[in-house]
Design an enzyme around this catalytic site. Structure first.
Site, PDB file in Angstrom:
ATOM      1  CG  HIS A   1      -2.053   0.955   1.095  1.00  0.00           C
ATOM      2  ND1 HIS A   1      -1.941   2.294   1.339  1.00  0.00           N
ATOM      3  CD2 HIS A   1      -3.326   0.735   0.693  1.00  0.00           C
ATOM      4  CE1 HIS A   1      -3.110   2.865   1.099  1.00  0.00           C
ATOM      5  NE2 HIS A   1      -3.964   1.950   0.703  1.00  0.00           N
TER       6      HIS A   1
ATOM      7  CG  ASP B   1      -8.483  -4.609  -2.471  1.00  0.00           C
ATOM      8  OD1 ASP B   1      -9.694  -4.446  -2.269  1.00  0.00           O
ATOM      9  OD2 ASP B   1      -7.738  -3.728  -2.937  1.00  0.00           O
TER      10      ASP B   1
HETATM   11  N1  CMC Z   1       3.985  -7.652  -4.908  1.00  0.00           N
HETATM   12  C1  CMC Z   1       5.312  -7.605  -5.178  1.00  0.00           C
HETATM   13  N2  CMC Z   1       6.065  -6.492  -5.071  1.00  0.00           N
HETATM   14  C2  CMC Z   1       5.435  -5.378  -4.697  1.00  0.00           C
HETATM   15  C3  CMC Z   1       4.074  -5.338  -4.413  1.00  0.00           C
HETATM   16  C4  CMC Z   1       3.338  -6.530  -4.519  1.00  0.00           C
HETATM   17  N3  CMC Z   1       2.029  -6.561  -4.256  1.00  0.00           N
HETATM   18  N4  CMC Z   1       3.712  -4.073  -4.066  1.00  0.00           N
HETATM   19  C5  CMC Z   1       4.822  -3.335  -4.135  1.00  0.00           C
HETATM   20  N5  CMC Z   1       5.880  -4.115  -4.512  1.00  0.00           N
HETATM   21  C6  CMC Z   1       7.274  -3.696  -4.629  1.00  0.00           C
HETATM   22  C7  CMC Z   1       7.522  -2.893  -5.893  1.00  0.00           C
HETATM   23  O1  CMC Z   1       7.890  -3.723  -6.966  1.00  0.00           O
HETATM   24  C8  CMC Z   1       8.632  -1.978  -5.438  1.00  0.00           C
HETATM   25  O2  CMC Z   1       9.812  -2.738  -5.413  1.00  0.00           O
HETATM   26  P1  CMC Z   1      11.261  -2.016  -5.717  1.00  0.00           P
HETATM   27  O3  CMC Z   1      11.443  -0.996  -4.643  1.00  0.00           O
HETATM   28  O4  CMC Z   1      12.245  -3.138  -5.678  1.00  0.00           O
HETATM   29  O5  CMC Z   1      11.118  -1.404  -7.095  1.00  0.00           O
HETATM   30  C9  CMC Z   1       8.282  -1.666  -3.982  1.00  0.00           C
HETATM   31  O6  CMC Z   1       7.532  -2.805  -3.541  1.00  0.00           O
HETATM   32  C10 CMC Z   1       7.446  -0.409  -3.809  1.00  0.00           C
HETATM   33  O7  CMC Z   1       6.299  -0.540  -4.657  1.00  0.00           O
HETATM   34  P2  CMC Z   1       5.615   0.645  -5.449  1.00  0.00           P
HETATM   35  O8  CMC Z   1       4.976   0.109  -6.678  1.00  0.00           O
HETATM   36  O9  CMC Z   1       6.571   1.788  -5.594  1.00  0.00           O
HETATM   37  O10 CMC Z   1       4.516   1.074  -4.397  1.00  0.00           O
HETATM   38  P3  CMC Z   1       3.296   2.007  -4.688  1.00  0.00           P
HETATM   39  O11 CMC Z   1       3.074   2.753  -3.445  1.00  0.00           O
HETATM   40  O12 CMC Z   1       3.520   2.790  -5.930  1.00  0.00           O
HETATM   41  O13 CMC Z   1       2.101   0.993  -4.993  1.00  0.00           O
HETATM   42  C11 CMC Z   1       0.364  -0.559  -4.691  1.00  0.00           C
HETATM   43  C12 CMC Z   1       1.164   0.597  -4.062  1.00  0.00           C
HETATM   44  C13 CMC Z   1      -0.826  -0.856  -3.785  1.00  0.00           C
HETATM   45  C14 CMC Z   1      -0.184  -0.132  -6.068  1.00  0.00           C
HETATM   46  C15 CMC Z   1       1.290  -1.786  -4.833  1.00  0.00           C
HETATM   47  O14 CMC Z   1       1.729  -2.201  -3.560  1.00  0.00           O
HETATM   48  C16 CMC Z   1       0.603  -2.927  -5.574  1.00  0.00           C
HETATM   49  O15 CMC Z   1       0.649  -2.980  -6.806  1.00  0.00           O
HETATM   50  N6  CMC Z   1      -0.043  -3.867  -4.831  1.00  0.00           N
HETATM   51  C17 CMC Z   1      -0.799  -4.926  -5.474  1.00  0.00           C
HETATM   52  C18 CMC Z   1      -2.146  -4.401  -5.934  1.00  0.00           C
HETATM   53  C19 CMC Z   1      -3.066  -4.160  -4.744  1.00  0.00           C
HETATM   54  O16 CMC Z   1      -3.207  -4.998  -3.875  1.00  0.00           O
HETATM   55  N7  CMC Z   1      -3.774  -3.026  -4.800  1.00  0.00           N
HETATM   56  C20 CMC Z   1      -4.753  -2.659  -3.754  1.00  0.00           C
HETATM   57  C21 CMC Z   1      -4.307  -1.485  -2.927  1.00  0.00           C
HETATM   58  S1  CMC Z   1      -5.266  -1.275  -1.425  1.00  0.00           S
HETATM   59  C22 CMC Z   1      -6.851  -0.840  -1.896  1.00  0.00           C
HETATM   60  C23 CMC Z   1      -6.969   0.240  -2.882  1.00  0.00           C
HETATM   61  O17 CMC Z   1      -6.370   1.309  -2.745  1.00  0.00           O
HETATM   62  O18 CMC Z   1      -7.711   0.048  -3.819  1.00  0.00           O
END
Ligand code: CMC
Length: 440
Positions: free
Chosen positions: A316, A373
């Site tokens: 998140h 989720d």
């Molecule tokens: N699985 C594997 N790696 C992950 C995941 C994951 N679910 N989430 C983040 N990472 C890694 C990402 O690859 C990055 O790694 P590195 O630093 O080596 O490049 C690091 O963690 C930081 O991730 P980010 O993409 O910069 O984080 P963000 O804040 O931009 O994204 C997120 C947040 C929720 C989109 C992301 O964690 C994600 O894609 N999660 C899976 C989808 C998900 O469950 N979404 C629901 C969010 S909660 C409810 C809502 O808001 O709708």
């Protein structure tokens, strides 16, 4: 009705910024929970510089008195009240009132609010024909967004300047009708006859009735199921400046009407990185179940940046600790499945995945925890909600939060259109080349 919270923020000592040998003072402020911020609104005028913050990781786009999150501590409060208390003691409709009007309702306010929801639960009868135009394969989120916009056409007064005098009725109409639209779109996708709402039923019971009753037999409303779904709605009701809410505020800042803003919110919510994650989580769990893997292959793929996969329902932007909603839902999952005697193998897989991820350095180092989720889909499956409707359920739940944010924009006397800047990285000046002179 109850007053919205104050948007005032006390000032603290100004920040100093040195650029090209010159020192500039920038105003600073603190939120009511102590979060400090530097105001950069005048930065470009003073220095010629803009700020760049890809993906808005560090940009406060507004002041808001609706929802407070401390992602480090795993705190979530609606209008100051902890989500845990609301989950235990409140209902979705009461919480919707709290979010929109700023305080828990008195008895009379609650009666008036629920009365308005009931009075506005029916769609205009001509709306039924709009459902006919969608193929049965249409995703219900596409239908939801289109139909919210279409229903605004039946209320021409909606487009008046800011609509403040009719806000209460428009808000009630939207909360009530989004549920009717969602149920109708499901019935349509299955080729089933439409079931109209019943005045006698409360909000969530009515939704289940419209989804699952037949013209010849009413759906058996089990209190445990009604309560479980009501909890899901409540836990999704707001989450400060997430992608869809920020979209709603963006659209609202142009003074578009409430329904147009909500329709835009639905589109933003649909994506798998946002609300669409609840569907993606269950699809992932089903895939693991079908493959017979214990989840380790999937975790390995989620860690591999080239695989294009992520552990859905994990991570998140704000929470670097447990998402408090996930904790509540995980507990509710165990309880509801036990009470309605459903044994879902996906729950065991989810728990194993969670344990494996929380003990894996990749997830530990990046502070990736289960989010809302991760377990919500398992409850929705247990109460009979079809997979393609999961994100729609999120959308129904999020409606009060979007409306509260819309209201904040509408009531802000200093409100301006949202208009971010950019750093242009395209081509320098070049001139038009006639077609015949261009190389093939
Ligand atoms: N699985 C594997 N790696 C992950 C995941 C994951 N679910 N989430 C983040 N990472 C890694 C990402 O690859 C990055 O790694 P590195 O630093 O080596 O490049 C690091 O963690 C930081 O991730 P980010 O993409 O910069 O984080 P963000 O804040 O931009 O994204 C997120 C947040 C929720 C989109 C992301 O964690 C994600 O894609 N999660 C899976 C989808 C998900 O469950 N979404 C629901 C969010 S909660 C409810 C809502 O808001 O709708």
């Amino acid at each position: 009705m109850g007053a919205i919270g104050s948007l005032k923020t006390p000032m603290i000592t100004p920040a100093k910024l040195e650029l090209d040998g010159q020192v500039y003072e920038l105003p600073t402020l603190r939120g009511t929970e102590g979060e400090p911020a530097v105001s950069i609104a005048a930065l470009r005028d003073k220095t010629g510089h803009i700020t760049l913050d890809d993906g808005y990781s560090n940009t406060g786009s507004c002041r808001s008195a609706i929802t407070f999150i401390d992602g480090e501590k795993g705190i979530l409060r609606y209008r100051g009240i902890p989500i845990e208390e609301l989950a235990e003691k409140s209902t979705f409709v009461e919480t919707a009132y709290l979010l929109i009007y700023g305080n828990l309702p008195t008895r009379a306010q609650f009666r008036a609010f629920s009365g308005m929801l009931t009075d506005n639960e029916n769609l205009h009868e001509d709306m039924k024909y709009h459902f006919e135009g969608f193929p049965s394969t249409a995703h219900p989120m596409a239908i939801l967004s289109a139909m919210i916009n279409a229903s605004s056409c039946f209320y021409p007064g909606l487009n008046g300047p800011r609509n403040a005098d009719r806000f209460d009725v428009h808000a009630a109409r939207l909360i009530s009708q989004v549920r009717t639209i969602a149920a109708f779109s499901y019935r349509k996708s299955r080729g089933l006859p439409i079931i109209y709402p019943k005045r006698a039923y409360k909000y969530t019971a009515n939704f289940l009735h419209m989804m699952f009753s037949d013209p010849y037999e009413d759906y058996n409303l089990q209190p445990e199921i009604v309560r479980a779904l009501d909890l899901i709605f409540l836990l999704h009701a707001d989450h400060e400046q997430n992608c869809s809410t920020a979209t709603v505020r963006m659209v609202a800042s142009s003074q578009a009407n409430l329904f147009a803003c909500a329709a835009a919110g639905v589109c933003a919510l649909w994506g798998p990185l946002h609300g669409g994650a609840n569907q993606a989580v269950v699809e992932m769990l089903q895939e693991i179940h079908k493959s017979g893997d214990d989840g380790s292959k999937f975790i390995a793929a989620a860690k591999d940046k080239n695989s294009g996969r992520r552990l859905m329902g994990f991570g998140h932007r704000l929470y670097k600790n447990y998402d408090p909603r996930a904790t509540i839902i995980r507990k509710a999952c165990d309880q509801i499945l036990k009470r309605i005697q459903v044994a879902d193998p996906l729950l065991d897989i989810a728990k194993r995945l969670e344990e494996a991820a929380l003990n894996d350095p990749y997830f530990v180092e990046r502070k990736l925890y289960p989010n809302v989720d991760f377990y919500s889909g398992i409850i929705m499956r247990a109460v009979g909600i079809p997979l393609e409707m999961f994100t729609v359920i999120f959308g129904i739940g999020r409606m009060p939060g979007w409306i509260a944010n819309f209201k904040e924009i509408m009531e802000d006397p200093k409100g301006r259109i949202y208009r971010p800047r950019q750093i242009y990285v395209g081509s320098g000046l070049r001139h038009y080349v006639p077609l015949e002179q261009r190389e093939q």
